[in-house]
Design a protein around this motif. Structure first.
Motif, PDB file in Angstrom:
ATOM      1  N   TYR A  85      61.559  86.292  46.842  1.00 37.21           N
ATOM      2  CA  TYR A  85      60.654  87.497  46.335  1.00 37.21           C
ATOM      3  C   TYR A  85      60.575  87.509  45.090  1.00 37.21           C
ATOM      4  O   TYR A  85      61.061  87.445  43.938  1.00 37.21           O
ATOM      5  N   THR A  87      57.456  91.332  43.976  1.00 40.84           N
ATOM      6  CA  THR A  87      56.533  92.604  43.740  1.00 40.84           C
ATOM      7  C   THR A  87      55.061  91.859  43.562  1.00 40.84           C
ATOM      8  O   THR A  87      54.726  90.096  43.300  1.00 40.84           O
ATOM      9  N   GLN A 144      57.190  85.384  48.486  1.00 41.90           N
ATOM     10  CA  GLN A 144      57.106  86.177  49.251  1.00 41.90           C
ATOM     11  C   GLN A 144      56.706  87.206  48.936  1.00 41.90           C
ATOM     12  O   GLN A 144      57.760  88.174  48.555  1.00 41.90           O
ATOM     13  N   VAL A 146      56.170  91.195  47.796  1.00 37.09           N
ATOM     14  CA  VAL A 146      57.066  92.682  48.036  1.00 37.09           C
ATOM     15  C   VAL A 146      57.031  94.111  47.749  1.00 37.09           C
ATOM     16  O   VAL A 146      56.075  93.842  46.747  1.00 37.09           O
ATOM     17  N   ARG A 150      61.301  99.466  48.301  1.00 36.89           N
ATOM     18  CA  ARG A 150      61.299  98.685  50.124  1.00 36.89           C
ATOM     19  C   ARG A 150      62.819  98.303  49.617  1.00 36.89           C
ATOM     20  O   ARG A 150      62.473  97.365  49.580  1.00 36.89           O
ATOM     21  N   VAL A 152      64.750  95.075  50.985  1.00 39.70           N
ATOM     22  CA  VAL A 152      64.521  94.242  51.988  1.00 39.70           C
ATOM     23  C   VAL A 152      65.387  93.543  52.842  1.00 39.70           C
ATOM     24  O   VAL A 152      66.843  93.768  51.524  1.00 39.70           O
ATOM     25  N   GLN A 153      65.624  93.237  53.742  1.00 37.36           N
ATOM     26  CA  GLN A 153      67.060  92.185  53.995  1.00 37.36           C
ATOM     27  C   GLN A 153      66.371  90.647  53.796  1.00 37.36           C
ATOM     28  O   GLN A 153      65.840  89.887  54.512  1.00 37.36           O
ATOM     29  N   VAL A 154      67.294  90.365  52.647  1.00 40.11           N
ATOM     30  CA  VAL A 154      67.121  89.208  52.206  1.00 40.11           C
ATOM     31  C   VAL A 154      67.912  87.843  52.652  1.00 40.11           C
ATOM     32  O   VAL A 154      67.477  86.490  53.128  1.00 40.11           O
ATOM     33  N   SER A 159      70.501  93.317  51.067  1.00 44.35           N
ATOM     34  CA  SER A 159      69.483  93.064  50.592  1.00 44.35           C
ATOM     35  C   SER A 159      69.206  94.103  49.251  1.00 44.35           C
ATOM     36  O   SER A 159      69.549  93.718  48.594  1.00 44.35           O
TER      37      SER A 159
END
Ligand SMILES: [Zn+2]
Length: 470
Positions: A85, A87, A144, A146, A150, A152-154, A159
């Motif tokens: 994950y 940006t 990924q 993001v 916000r 994010v449920q990882v 999160s």
């Protein structure tokens, strides 16, 4: 919960932290060690990370710099198949930076091979590239993108929120929340923090109000930067003197961040009529890509940068910026004898097209070199800063007659005061604070400042390889 410090502990590069909580395991950053033979040895030692990478559930990335991201392709080639994950802007930058990192390693290995053959030696002992360009490209597929802010449920119980760290385009501080039995636990990773009030990017955002565990960077934890206005005065003086002497001004600059900052500052000085109209050549394919990516994310720029961009578009004759793409065009710049401002990479003059410009312009007393970034010990840039009268470029000795200017006020990292100010954003001291990403002296000095000025206790200086159960 267990934290393992795999890099950037007691040093600046190789950022990588392993977090284990319940049955979830994740990494925050996966960076390469940089700077000389010792770093090369550490990268070789980290070849298999010392654990089964297939047991990692996800990776969180604070920003695109290679000392935070450079071992990601190694992770994926060893079998890690989960998400990474980051940006959106970080994902865009990595698409350029990771294949470039692979390319540099492949070239370096080729050069070593030729060098050893010439000296009649075998191939033993030549470090293989950590990964190939193809492997770097394959790694990109696991990124990924993001959005900032916000949640994010990882994982089922984990999160993360990315906040702007104001360091380079797309850089983030991370707030990781782990829920389960009892009270949720919050981990905050500062990432690399920028300096507030500096051009181009937005300022770092304050941290969340509370944290149970904090990792804070400390690159410049022991010093204060010079002000931006002093730096501007130094740049104006360098350009005016060089113009009067009818020479060229060469500016070595890191492709990501520093080049865009230099373009901003020079354009702004012309807009404010502190300099007469300018022509700037930006001669670095990587810097051109990074500038294009920066312009593709106008929402990440500060208000002043957006205003200056509009001014520049309305006054195209005041600052002419030429992005040099092909090699022939780059070579043609060597024919320009005066009036050119050439911004080129690499920032420490170790590789890339900057070396050609230095070879041409260093022997001429009417020319100048403006050094605006950190120069590691042993680099060509450092030798110039230290006043060398003779340097070796492409195996040839080049006399240094050009004037060397060193401007100190541009840094992508917060200084001690700015780091303390960011920490003051916590409403109460974190349960546990780890000072990372600094040379031993800088980190220790900063840990002391945290104790004395913020009255925090429970501040640790982790060493590489150490683990903490929390
Ligand atoms: Zn960084």
């Amino acid at each position: 919960m267990r934290l393992v410090f795999l890099g950037a502990a007691g040093e600046v590069t190789g950022s990588c932290t392993l977090v284990e909580t319940g049955d979830v395991r994740f990494l925050v950053d996966c960076g390469m060690f940089q700077g000389g033979p010792e770093a090369r040895r550490k990268n070789q030692r980290a070849l298999d990370f010392g654990f089964d990478v297939r047991g990692i559930d996800f990776v969180l990335l604070t920003h695109a710099h290679i000392d935070h991201s450079g071992l990601l392709p190694r992770l994926t080639m060893l079998g890690y198949r989960g998400p990474i994950y980051a940006t959106r802007a970080t994902v865009d930058l990595l698409a350029v930076l990771l294949p470039d990192s692979a390319h540099i390693q492949e070239k370096e290995a080729e050069w070593q091979l030729r060098h050893r053959h010439r000296r009649g030696k075998g191939e033993r002992g030549i470090p293989a590239p950590l990964y190939s360009v193809a492997q770097a490209l394959a790694c990109l597929k696991q990124l990924q993108p993001v959005d900032y802010w916000r949640a994010v449920q990882v994982a089922e119980r984990v999160s993360v929120v990315f906040r702007d760290a104001g360091h380079i385009l797309g850089s983030a501080s991370l707030e990781v929340t782990v829920t389960g039995e009892g009270k949720p636990r919050r981990l905050v990773f500062s990432g690399d923090l920028g300096m507030s009030g500096r051009p181009v990017l937005r300022d770092p955002e304050p941290p969340p109000a509370e944290a149970d565990v904090l990792l804070i960077e400390s690159t410049y934890g022991d010093r204060l930067h010079r002000s931006l206005s002093e730096t501007e005065d130094e740049i104006v003086a360098a350009i005016e003197r060089t113009r009067a002497a009818k020479g060229n001004l060469i500016i070595p600059a890191f492709a990501v961040g520093r080049t865009q900052e230099i373009i901003y500052l020079l354009t702004d000085l012309v807009r404010r009529k502190r300099l007469s109209p300018l022509k700037i050549y930006v001669d670095s394919p990587m810097a051109n890509s990074a500038t294009r990516i920066t312009l593709a994310h106008p929402d990440l720029l500060d208000r002043e940068a957006r205003e200056l961009l509009a001014w520049q578009q309305a006054h195209p004759d005041k600052v002419k910026i030429e992005f040099v793409a092909d090699v022939e065009h780059s070579k043609a710049l060597n024919d320009i004898r005066s009036g050119a401002v050439i911004v080129s990479a690499s920032g420490m003059c170790e590789a890339g097209r900057i070396k050609y410009h230095l070879r041409e312009n260093l022997p001429r007393s009417e020319c100048a070199v403006l050094i605006a970034g950190f120069q590691a010990a042993g680099s060509l840039g450092r030798r110039l800063v230290d006043g060398a009268r003779l340097v070796t470029i492409f195996g040839v000795q080049v006399p240094v007659r050009a004037r060397i200017y060193t401007v100190g006020g541009l840094s992508a990292h917060a200084d001690q005061a700015a780091l303390l100010q960011w920490l003051a954003g916590f409403h109460k001291p974190p349960g546990r604070t780890f000072v990372v990403h600094g040379e031993a002296g800088a980190s220790a000095n900063f840990a002391k400042a945290i104790g004395e000025q913020l009255m925090w206790s429970a501040v640790d200086l982790p060493q590489s390889g150490e683990s903490y159960s929390l």
